[in-house]
Design an enzyme around this catalytic site. Structure first.
Site, PDB file in Angstrom:
ATOM      1  N   ALA A   1       0.832  -1.204   0.000  1.00 30.80           N
ATOM      2  CA  ALA A   1       0.000   0.000   0.000  1.00 30.80           C
ATOM      3  C   ALA A   1       0.867   1.255   0.000  1.00 30.80           C
ATOM      4  O   ALA A   1       1.975   1.265   0.554  1.00 30.80           O
ATOM      5  CB  ALA A   1      -0.921  -0.002   1.227  1.00 30.80           C
ATOM      6  N   HIS A   2       0.353   2.288  -0.631  1.00 24.44           N
ATOM      7  CA  HIS A   2       0.974   3.615  -0.647  1.00 24.44           C
ATOM      8  C   HIS A   2       2.369   3.616  -1.277  1.00 24.44           C
ATOM      9  O   HIS A   2       3.222   4.408  -0.904  1.00 24.44           O
ATOM     10  CB  HIS A   2       1.016   4.219   0.767  1.00 24.44           C
ATOM     11  CG  HIS A   2      -0.293   4.142   1.469  1.00 24.44           C
ATOM     12  ND1 HIS A   2      -1.398   4.870   1.088  1.00 24.44           N
ATOM     13  CD2 HIS A   2      -0.682   3.367   2.507  1.00 24.44           C
ATOM     14  CE1 HIS A   2      -2.411   4.566   1.878  1.00 24.44           C
ATOM     15  NE2 HIS A   2      -2.010   3.664   2.747  1.00 24.44           N
ATOM     16  N   ARG A   3       2.601   2.664  -2.195  1.00 22.15           N
ATOM     17  CA  ARG A   3       3.880   2.530  -2.905  1.00 22.15           C
ATOM     18  C   ARG A   3       5.055   2.250  -1.956  1.00 22.15           C
ATOM     19  O   ARG A   3       6.204   2.566  -2.236  1.00 22.15           O
ATOM     20  CB  ARG A   3       4.159   3.755  -3.776  1.00 22.15           C
ATOM     21  CG  ARG A   3       3.071   3.963  -4.832  1.00 22.15           C
ATOM     22  CD  ARG A   3       3.440   4.932  -5.914  1.00 22.15           C
ATOM     23  NE  ARG A   3       4.688   4.637  -6.612  1.00 22.15           N
ATOM     24  CZ  ARG A   3       4.853   3.739  -7.589  1.00 22.15           C
ATOM     25  NH1 ARG A   3       3.834   2.986  -7.959  1.00 22.15           N
ATOM     26  NH2 ARG A   3       6.011   3.589  -8.176  1.00 22.15           N
ATOM     27  N   LEU A   4       4.762   1.631  -0.813  1.00 18.88           N
ATOM     28  CA  LEU A   4       5.793   1.231   0.143  1.00 18.88           C
ATOM     29  C   LEU A   4       6.180  -0.226  -0.138  1.00 18.88           C
ATOM     30  O   LEU A   4       6.148  -1.089   0.738  1.00 18.88           O
ATOM     31  CB  LEU A   4       5.296   1.409   1.581  1.00 18.88           C
ATOM     32  CG  LEU A   4       4.839   2.831   1.940  1.00 18.88           C
ATOM     33  CD1 LEU A   4       4.277   2.864   3.356  1.00 18.88           C
ATOM     34  CD2 LEU A   4       5.989   3.816   1.784  1.00 18.88           C
TER      35      LEU A   4
END
Length: 191
Positions: A168-171
């Site tokens: 999620a959230h490009r993590l």
């Protein structure tokens, strides 16, 4: 899991269960003798600690590039799993026995197609290819179709393998394995 091949096997087994089409599809990137890149999809037909195998016509563009510059990169992308695996390494031809065994396992029409196709060369119209297919079919009617002398496989022997998992959230999570002689070093990369 610190063995890149065991991790590949686990991810690949999951992809074979969840991907609708061609879980064994991989992008193959090559470069010609002058360093100009080219990429296309091919199918993984064998894998293990010694490398990743695919088959092709050795008179086509990809084989020509690999014979001139025996390095390649592979990319497996399993969208439904939100994962990808990148492989970089050296390339060599498989031995004749391995190529013969795989060729014998292909459908008869695929075997005949390997004889009929001048892969990557200009084709005036589809009927020319279909006529050649019929000629080859008649030539081998009732008998076994031998592997053409210009058809074989390549093995990409990995030097780097990166496992990418969407988060999620490009993590995202990126695990990198690099060959160091006969062992593998493992580390992480920033997303």
């Amino acid at each position: 899991m610190t063995d890149p091949f065991a991790l590949f096997d686990a991810w690949y087994a999951e992809a074979r269960e969840t991907e609708i089409n061609d879980s064994n599809a991989m992008a193959l990137a090559t470069a010609d003798a002058r360093g100009r890149p080219s990429v296309r999809m091919v199918l993984l037909k064998g894998h293990g600690p010694d490398g990743f195998i695919f088959y092709t016509n050795f008179e086509g563009r990809k084989a020509s590039e690999l014979l001139d510059n025996p390095h390649a990169a592979l990319l497996f992308h399993w969208k439904s799993l939100r994962r990808q695996i990148r492989v970089e390494g050296t390339v060599g031809a498989v031995d004749d026995a391995t190529a013969d065994a795989y060729f014998a396992s292909r459908s008869r029409d695929s075997q005949l197609g390997a004889w009929a196709s001048d892969q990557s060369r200009p084709l005036p119209d589809r009927q020319v290819f279909m006529d050649r297919f019929e000629e080859v079919s008649a030539r081998f009617e009732g008998g076994q179709v031998p592997r053409p002398p210009h058809w074989s496989g390549f093995r990409v022997t990995p030097e780097r393998i990166e496992f990418w998992q969407d988060r999620a959230h490009r993590l995202h999570e990126r695990r990198l394995f690099e060959r160091d002689g006969d062992t593998w070093r493992e580390g992480l990369l920033y997303p």
